[in-house]
Design an enzyme around this catalytic site. Structure first.
Site, PDB file in Angstrom:
ATOM      1  N   ARG A   1       2.149   4.835   5.022  1.00  0.00           N
ATOM      2  CA  ARG A   1       2.097   3.754   4.038  1.00  0.00           C
ATOM      3  C   ARG A   1       1.722   4.248   2.642  1.00  0.00           C
ATOM      4  O   ARG A   1       1.969   3.561   1.663  1.00  0.00           O
ATOM      5  CB  ARG A   1       1.116   2.680   4.487  1.00  0.00           C
TER       6      ARG A   1
ATOM      7  N   TRP B   1       4.593 -15.923  -5.431  1.00  0.00           N
ATOM      8  CA  TRP B   1       3.748 -15.556  -6.565  1.00  0.00           C
ATOM      9  C   TRP B   1       4.550 -15.239  -7.807  1.00  0.00           C
ATOM     10  O   TRP B   1       4.117 -15.548  -8.917  1.00  0.00           O
ATOM     11  CB  TRP B   1       2.846 -14.375  -6.189  1.00  0.00           C
TER      12      TRP B   1
ATOM     13  N   TYR C   1      -5.619   9.044   2.341  1.00  0.00           N
ATOM     14  CA  TYR C   1      -4.774   8.607   3.441  1.00  0.00           C
ATOM     15  C   TYR C   1      -4.673   9.750   4.445  1.00  0.00           C
ATOM     16  O   TYR C   1      -5.099  10.873   4.185  1.00  0.00           O
ATOM     17  CB  TYR C   1      -3.380   8.204   2.929  1.00  0.00           C
TER      18      TYR C   1
END
Length: 168
Positions: A14, A73, A8
């Site tokens: 994030r 989900w 990253y």
């Protein structure tokens, strides 16, 4: 024990949630950080060849992701889960699919003249959705063709053959 490598930018961003989870679970990993100035050399054309294409790729992926994130989900009550899945697949999916089909048009790929990760993401999302509604794409042959094009890329075809077989 697997070896993890987190790649990253040199910032929290994030990736920080992943770092927190690794820390909490005491999982060792390599924290590989990339400087912003080095990104253009590293970034693959899978994100789009121009800034405009990159924006278009992001828009397609975000649109699909917004839809996929609406599915419950983790819902424990099967009757509720089934009802919401049915509503999403019969009421909300057709307009989305029509829009994606129109956007694709007669093009080989969603964006530009080569495959992007938006095409990959379409194949992954549609494969999941077809588990729940096998006739979902029956009236969208261009979207089916795009799925098949992605699946026929040699490296992707090889991965599909080697990956663990799961329902989702």
């Amino acid at each position: 024990m697997p070896n993890y490598k987190l790649i990253y930018f040199n910032m929290r961003g994030r990736a920080e949630i992943i770092r927190y989870i690794f820390a909490y679970l005491d999982i060792k990993y390599e924290d590989h950080r990339i400087e912003q100035a080095d990104w253009p050399e590293i970034k693959s054309n899978l994100a789009g060849k121009t800034e405009l294409e990159q924006c278009q790729v992001d828009a397609i992926v975000d649109t699909m992701d917004d839809f996929m994130s609406r599915f419950p989900w983790a819902e424990k009550r099967q009757d509720i889960k089934n009802q919401i899945f049915k509503e999403l697949l019969t009421c909300d999916a057709p307009p989305l699919l029509q829009n994606l089909d129109t956007y694709l048009g007669e093009n080989k790929w969603f964006i530009g003249d080569s495959v992007t990760w938006a095409d990959f993401y379409w194949e992954i999302c549609s494969t999941t959705l077809l588990v729940f509604k096998p006739d979902l794409l029956d009236v969208y042959p261009r979207l089916v063709t795009l799925r098949k094009k992605v699946q026929s890329i040699p490296a992707i075809a090889d991965w599909i053959l080697r990956r663990p077989q799961t329902k989702l």
